[in-house]
Design an enzyme around this catalytic site. Structure first.
Site, PDB file in Angstrom:
ATOM      1  N   CYS A 120      45.856  19.844  81.000  1.00  0.00           N
ATOM      2  CA  CYS A 120      45.996  19.931  79.377  1.00  0.00           C
ATOM      3  C   CYS A 120      46.849  18.641  79.183  1.00  0.00           C
ATOM      4  CB  CYS A 120      46.913  21.067  79.119  1.00  0.00           C
ATOM      5  SG  CYS A 120      46.065  22.578  79.137  1.00  0.00           S
TER       6      CYS A 120
ATOM      7  N   ARG B 210      37.281  25.161  69.623  1.00  0.00           N
ATOM      8  CA  ARG B 210      38.618  25.721  70.276  1.00  0.00           C
ATOM      9  C   ARG B 210      39.756  24.851  69.815  1.00  0.00           C
ATOM     10  NH1 ARG B 210      38.342  28.082  76.306  1.00  0.00           N
ATOM     11  NH2 ARG B 210      40.311  27.688  76.865  1.00  0.00           N
TER      12      ARG B 210
HETATM   13  P1  XMP Z   1      45.594  25.730  84.697  1.00  0.00           P
HETATM   14  O1  XMP Z   1      46.886  25.194  84.964  1.00  0.00           O
HETATM   15  O2  XMP Z   1      45.511  26.810  85.440  1.00  0.00           O
HETATM   16  O3  XMP Z   1      45.328  25.896  83.263  1.00  0.00           O
HETATM   17  O4  XMP Z   1      44.672  24.737  85.133  1.00  0.00           O
HETATM   18  C1  XMP Z   1      44.220  26.572  82.718  1.00  0.00           C
HETATM   19  C2  XMP Z   1      44.463  26.790  81.397  1.00  0.00           C
HETATM   20  O5  XMP Z   1      44.480  25.608  80.660  1.00  0.00           O
HETATM   21  C3  XMP Z   1      44.055  25.863  79.222  1.00  0.00           C
HETATM   22  N1  XMP Z   1      43.351  24.732  78.763  1.00  0.00           N
HETATM   23  C4  XMP Z   1      43.489  23.627  78.202  1.00  0.00           C
HETATM   24  N2  XMP Z   1      44.769  23.109  77.323  1.00  0.00           N
HETATM   25  N3  XMP Z   1      43.727  21.073  76.927  1.00  0.00           N
HETATM   26  C5  XMP Z   1      44.800  21.909  76.763  1.00  0.00           C
HETATM   27  O6  XMP Z   1      45.705  21.704  76.321  1.00  0.00           O
HETATM   28  C6  XMP Z   1      42.632  21.488  77.403  1.00  0.00           C
HETATM   29  O7  XMP Z   1      41.679  20.616  77.625  1.00  0.00           O
HETATM   30  C7  XMP Z   1      42.452  22.634  78.092  1.00  0.00           C
HETATM   31  N4  XMP Z   1      41.549  23.440  78.672  1.00  0.00           N
HETATM   32  C8  XMP Z   1      41.748  24.648  79.339  1.00  0.00           C
HETATM   33  C9  XMP Z   1      43.413  27.125  79.114  1.00  0.00           C
HETATM   34  O8  XMP Z   1      44.488  27.927  78.286  1.00  0.00           O
HETATM   35  C10 XMP Z   1      42.978  27.414  80.525  1.00  0.00           C
HETATM   36  O9  XMP Z   1      43.155  28.927  80.952  1.00  0.00           O
END
Ligand code: XMP
Length: 509
Positions: free
Chosen positions: A330, A425
């Site tokens: 993120c 999203r």
């Molecule tokens: P982890 O830390 O487990 O996080 O890799 C997965 C979660 O990150 C969110 N997610 C995003 N958040 N930009 C964001 O700010 C993104 O591009 C993105 N893609 C996923 C999402 O909640 C996921 O479950």
């Protein structure tokens, strides 16, 4: 300190997992006896509090099946046409552990020599094949002992055991528990190693092997109970897209049609996953789906405030996802300058949840089992992205770079993922020109980490270990008993291995 005193004292400093540690407490609980079961609604119960993220490099049917078999839940992403997503859901709901649904069959008119060639070219490690006619009807079984060079000029019909001499089981007899049914079949019929499943018309519906059942029965002793619905099907969830009409209003009809198709396939939960859940747009979708499907479990998010939880709960969500920007891919906090470090976000969200009686799901930023334990002191379940993206069950090919194996892992807010469908999203339209789309996530690689079984086994083992240290027999008790302590930078350094050269054992698979 108890949560109230601790977080009051540490306000306004926002904290995340590594900033705190949990105090150990008197315990009569052995880790292996700690109960990790949880619920996301009145109807959706899991035996481990772990959900795989609805990201296109994390969850499709294969991951969702592995999650449910381990007692958790997979949320299938929506970066694919709605009908394909419905098919992915159907694959999970129709999955019968141990049943090979499309066994390799041969036809009675083929020659044994053709079958030998098939084994050679496809490198099969088995030599027994059901024999079916052009209508899919079972006409015999070609057993390994007849698939020999010496019989190569015989037809399959001449070499096979005819239908009248083969034992089969009707597909209805597999219910409710196919593994139990197969176990009973193999115990009754000494020496039979293949159980053929047929329907009313005697068409072959599947095949169960003795060795698979033996392996599953052995594994099930160490594995947690699979998460199933009331009809013994594995549970699964799916993300739904906030589809809009050209004028920017929600396309109610499209959303409801999509959810109806998912419900027809017995979906257990839908997730309205957005970067900013405390918005009229997300609230409106939750209300729309709640009105149309009063009993469906709805997960919605993401928020990082008590008022955000309160809002989505009031709209009809059963469980609210918490986390803005903690995820490993993120960049929301960097790009938009918003978001609250995850442990504090969970604390404030939990305050909103208590008042409303909704569930809280900690989404993002989890890199080790200790983080899950800390998250579960405030939340009912966790969502994992990065920790599962390297598993062989995650979508995507394994690639080799400098002798190391990797899989792709990308944020749903990365440019490539938004172009593939997830732009909504992040409040964008996927037809936006790439220059107008501001990415809130990156594209990355994860080292291949073996199977989801192995990864989940280690993580849940860690959670149970934490519960043992706190004397928590279940997750409710973990939430009640948790006492936090703030950790200094020196304390953080001390918490990880230090002053040694670590020897890494190669990951399996
Ligand atoms: P982890 O830390 O487990 O996080 O890799 C997965 C979660 O990150 C969110 N997610 C995003 N958040 N930009 C964001 O700010 C993104 O591009 C993105 N893609 C996923 C999402 O909640 C996921 O479950």
């Amino acid at each position: 300190q108890p949560a109230d005193a601790f977080f009051r004292a540490n306000r306004p400093v926002a904290l995340t997992f590594d900033d705190v540690s949990l105090a150990t407490l008197y315990s009569e609980i052995l880790p292996k006896d700690a109960d990790t079961s949880t619920a996301l609604s009145e109807v959706l119960k899991l035996s481990i509090p772990v959900i795989s993220s609805d990201m296109d490099t994390v969850t499709e049917a294969r991951m969702a099946i592995a999650m449910a078999l381990n007692g958790g839940l997979g949320l299938i992403h929506y970066n694919m046409p709605a009908r394909d997503q419905v098919k992915e859901v159907a694959r999970v709901k129709r999955h019968i552990h141990g049943l090979i649904q499309d066994p390799i069959t041969v036809s009675p008119t083929q020659h044994v020599g053709d079958v030998l060639a098939l084994i050679e070219t496809r490198r099969f490690d088995f030599r027994t094949f059901p024999v079916v006619d052009a209508d899919g009807k079972l006409v015999g079984l070609l057993s390994g002992s007849t698939v020999r060079e010496r019989y190569k000029s015989k037809t399959v019909a001449e070499a096979m055991t005819p239908r009248a001499d083969i034992l089969t089981i009707h597909e209805k007899a597999l219910k409710p528990d196919p593994i139990k049914a197969a176990d009973a079949f193999f115990t009754e019929h000494v020496g039979i190693h293949k159980m053929l499943v047929v329907d009313d018309e005697d068409r072959l519906r599947g095949l169960v092997t003795f060795s698979d059942i033996d392996r599953i029965l052995t594994e099930s002793k160490s594995r947690r109970k699979p998460a199933r619905d009331a009809d013994f099907r594995l549970v699964v969830g799916a993300a739904i897209a906030p589809v809009r009409l050209p004028d920017g209003t929600l396309d109610d009809e499209k959303i409801i049609t999509h959810v109806s198709q998912l419900v027809d396939e017995h979906i257990d939960a839908v997730a309205v996953s957005t970067a900013h859940g405390h918005t009229a747009g997300v609230g409106d979708i939750v209300k729309l789906v709640r009105d149309a499907f009063p009993d469906l479990t709805i997960i919605a998010g993401n928020v990082t405030s008590a008022s955000g939880v309160d809002y989505l709960a009031a709209c009809g969500a059963n469980a609210v996802k918490v986390g803005q920007g903690p995820g490993s891919i993120c960049t929301t906090r960097v790009v938009a300058g918003v978001g609250i470090p995850q442990l504090t976000a969970l604390y404030v969200a939990a305050q909103g949840a208590k008042a409303r009686g909704v569930k809280i799901i900690a989404d993002g930023g989890i890199t080790k089992s200790g983080d899950i334990v800390k998250a579960l002191t405030l939340a009912d379940a966790v969502i994992l992205g990065g920790l599962l993206a390297g598993c062989r069950e995650a979508p995507g090919e394994i690639m080799e770079i400098n002798g190391k194996l990797y899989k792709q892992y990308r944020g749903m807010g990365s440019l490539s993922a938004m172009k593939a469908g997830s732009a909504a999203r992040y409040g964008h339209d996927k037809t936006d020109n790439a220059r107008k789309l501001t990415a809130e996530g990156i594209e990355a690689l994860k080292e291949v980490s073996g199977s989801a079984d192995d990864v989940l086994g280690n993580l849940v083992g860690g959670v149970q270990s934490g519960m043992g240290y706190l004397g928590a027999k279940d997750l409710k008790s973990l939430r009640e008993k948790a006492r936090y302590i703030r950790v200094s930078p020196a304390g953080q350094k001390e918490a990880a291995p230090h002053d040694v050269v670590e020897i890494k054992t190669q990951a399996k698979g």
